[in-house]
Motif scaffolding. Structure first.
Motif, PDB file in Angstrom:
ATOM      1  N   MET A  57      26.323   3.109  32.735  1.00 23.80           N
ATOM      2  CA  MET A  57      25.024   3.018  33.469  1.00 23.80           C
ATOM      3  C   MET A  57      24.340   1.779  32.707  1.00 23.80           C
ATOM      4  O   MET A  57      24.451   1.397  31.506  1.00 23.80           O
ATOM      5  CB  MET A  57      24.231   4.331  33.500  1.00 23.80           C
ATOM      6  N   SER A  58      23.492   1.096  33.443  1.00 20.72           N
ATOM      7  CA  SER A  58      22.699  -0.189  32.899  1.00 20.72           C
ATOM      8  C   SER A  58      21.708   0.430  31.933  1.00 20.72           C
ATOM      9  O   SER A  58      21.365   1.485  31.911  1.00 20.72           O
ATOM     10  CB  SER A  58      22.005  -0.533  34.166  1.00 20.72           C
ATOM     11  N   LYS A  59      21.552  -0.701  30.970  1.00 21.50           N
ATOM     12  CA  LYS A  59      20.570  -0.364  29.980  1.00 21.50           C
ATOM     13  C   LYS A  59      19.043  -0.099  30.711  1.00 21.50           C
ATOM     14  O   LYS A  59      18.060   0.496  30.081  1.00 21.50           O
ATOM     15  CB  LYS A  59      20.389  -1.295  28.923  1.00 21.50           C
ATOM     16  N   ASP A  60      18.749  -0.438  31.893  1.00 25.26           N
ATOM     17  CA  ASP A  60      17.514  -0.117  32.535  1.00 25.26           C
ATOM     18  C   ASP A  60      17.461   0.782  33.261  1.00 25.26           C
ATOM     19  O   ASP A  60      16.761   0.877  34.510  1.00 25.26           O
ATOM     20  CB  ASP A  60      17.538  -1.735  33.682  1.00 25.26           C
ATOM     21  N   THR A  61      18.254   1.787  33.374  1.00 24.96           N
ATOM     22  CA  THR A  61      18.271   3.220  33.857  1.00 24.96           C
ATOM     23  C   THR A  61      18.511   4.203  33.009  1.00 24.96           C
ATOM     24  O   THR A  61      19.305   4.182  32.309  1.00 24.96           O
ATOM     25  CB  THR A  61      19.151   3.035  35.067  1.00 24.96           C
ATOM     26  N   PRO A  62      17.741   5.263  33.389  1.00 23.48           N
ATOM     27  CA  PRO A  62      17.944   6.566  32.207  1.00 23.48           C
ATOM     28  C   PRO A  62      18.973   7.508  33.011  1.00 23.48           C
ATOM     29  O   PRO A  62      19.468   8.350  32.291  1.00 23.48           O
ATOM     30  CB  PRO A  62      16.779   7.208  32.398  1.00 23.48           C
ATOM     31  N   CYS A  63      19.625   6.908  33.978  1.00 26.60           N
ATOM     32  CA  CYS A  63      20.307   7.819  34.727  1.00 26.60           C
ATOM     33  C   CYS A  63      21.775   8.077  33.988  1.00 26.60           C
ATOM     34  O   CYS A  63      22.261   7.279  33.303  1.00 26.60           O
ATOM     35  CB  CYS A  63      21.207   7.130  35.825  1.00 26.60           C
ATOM     36  N   VAL A  64      22.246   9.490  33.730  1.00 21.76           N
ATOM     37  CA  VAL A  64      23.381   9.715  33.148  1.00 21.76           C
ATOM     38  C   VAL A  64      24.386  10.464  34.055  1.00 21.76           C
ATOM     39  O   VAL A  64      25.306  11.156  33.676  1.00 21.76           O
ATOM     40  CB  VAL A  64      23.295  10.697  31.875  1.00 21.76           C
ATOM     41  N   ALA A  65      24.452  10.181  35.488  1.00 23.84           N
ATOM     42  CA  ALA A  65      25.113  10.846  36.393  1.00 23.84           C
ATOM     43  C   ALA A  65      25.288  12.176  36.445  1.00 23.84           C
ATOM     44  O   ALA A  65      26.086  12.781  36.667  1.00 23.84           O
ATOM     45  CB  ALA A  65      26.580  10.013  36.199  1.00 23.84           C
ATOM     46  N   VAL A  66      24.082  12.746  36.032  1.00 18.96           N
ATOM     47  CA  VAL A  66      23.729  14.047  36.318  1.00 18.96           C
ATOM     48  C   VAL A  66      22.646  14.496  37.203  1.00 18.96           C
ATOM     49  O   VAL A  66      21.837  14.564  36.708  1.00 18.96           O
ATOM     50  CB  VAL A  66      23.741  15.059  34.933  1.00 18.96           C
ATOM     51  N   CYS A  67      22.757  14.424  38.406  1.00 21.11           N
ATOM     52  CA  CYS A  67      21.795  14.436  39.364  1.00 21.11           C
ATOM     53  C   CYS A  67      21.407  15.796  39.973  1.00 21.11           C
ATOM     54  O   CYS A  67      22.110  16.228  40.832  1.00 21.11           O
ATOM     55  CB  CYS A  67      22.140  13.343  40.466  1.00 21.11           C
ATOM     56  N   MET A  68      20.662  16.482  39.195  1.00 15.02           N
ATOM     57  CA  MET A  68      20.216  17.802  39.687  1.00 15.02           C
ATOM     58  C   MET A  68      18.815  18.043  39.265  1.00 15.02           C
ATOM     59  O   MET A  68      18.276  17.728  38.000  1.00 15.02           O
ATOM     60  CB  MET A  68      21.216  18.938  38.940  1.00 15.02           C
ATOM     61  N   ILE A  69      17.998  18.431  40.325  1.00 14.43           N
ATOM     62  CA  ILE A  69      16.644  18.696  39.997  1.00 14.43           C
ATOM     63  C   ILE A  69      16.433  20.026  39.842  1.00 14.43           C
ATOM     64  O   ILE A  69      16.603  21.005  40.263  1.00 14.43           O
ATOM     65  CB  ILE A  69      15.943  18.191  41.290  1.00 14.43           C
ATOM     66  N   ASP A  70      15.518  20.345  38.532  1.00 13.43           N
ATOM     67  CA  ASP A  70      15.279  21.494  38.045  1.00 13.43           C
ATOM     68  C   ASP A  70      14.044  22.039  39.044  1.00 13.43           C
ATOM     69  O   ASP A  70      13.199  21.459  39.341  1.00 13.43           O
ATOM     70  CB  ASP A  70      14.486  21.606  36.729  1.00 13.43           C
ATOM     71  N   PRO A  71      14.357  23.098  39.871  1.00 15.57           N
ATOM     72  CA  PRO A  71      13.378  23.555  40.640  1.00 15.57           C
ATOM     73  C   PRO A  71      12.063  23.984  40.100  1.00 15.57           C
ATOM     74  O   PRO A  71      10.972  23.840  40.888  1.00 15.57           O
ATOM     75  CB  PRO A  71      13.948  24.916  41.511  1.00 15.57           C
ATOM     76  N   LYS A  72      11.953  24.251  38.934  1.00 16.97           N
ATOM     77  CA  LYS A  72      10.734  24.714  38.472  1.00 16.97           C
ATOM     78  C   LYS A  72       9.796  23.416  38.042  1.00 16.97           C
ATOM     79  O   LYS A  72       8.461  23.324  38.370  1.00 16.97           O
ATOM     80  CB  LYS A  72      10.662  25.386  37.232  1.00 16.97           C
ATOM     81  N   THR A  73      10.322  22.513  37.393  1.00 16.02           N
ATOM     82  CA  THR A  73       9.830  21.351  36.925  1.00 16.02           C
ATOM     83  C   THR A  73       9.627  20.360  37.836  1.00 16.02           C
ATOM     84  O   THR A  73       9.089  19.278  37.698  1.00 16.02           O
ATOM     85  CB  THR A  73      10.176  20.789  35.421  1.00 16.02           C
TER      86      THR A  73
END
Length: 67
Positions: A1-17
């Motif tokens: 991934m680009s240095k200008d993104t924190p994405c680590v290709a683990v795209c799951m949203i925590d339902p609580k937070t």
């Protein structure tokens, strides 16, 4: 991934937070990421480790484990 993104290709949203388990961003932040100015993206990325820690989430490690 680009240095200008924190994405680590683990795209799951925590339902609580409502934070991504992989990067700590919210869905609205992810959606407008490419429309943000670089300075805004960098400022947000600087906040993500503390945000995840405050939410009790661990940053997802995508590095391969040593054999």
């Amino acid at each position: 991934m680009s240095k200008d993104t924190p994405c680590v290709a683990v795209c799951m949203i925590d339902p609580k937070t409502k934070l991504c388990f992989g990067c700590g961003r919210t869905l609205p932040e992810i959606a407008r990421w490419h429309a943000m100015e670089r300075a805004e993206r960098l400022a947000l990325m600087a906040q993500l480790p503390a945000r995840m820690a405050d939410a009790g989430l661990s940053p997802f490690n995508t590095a391969p484990k040593p054999a």
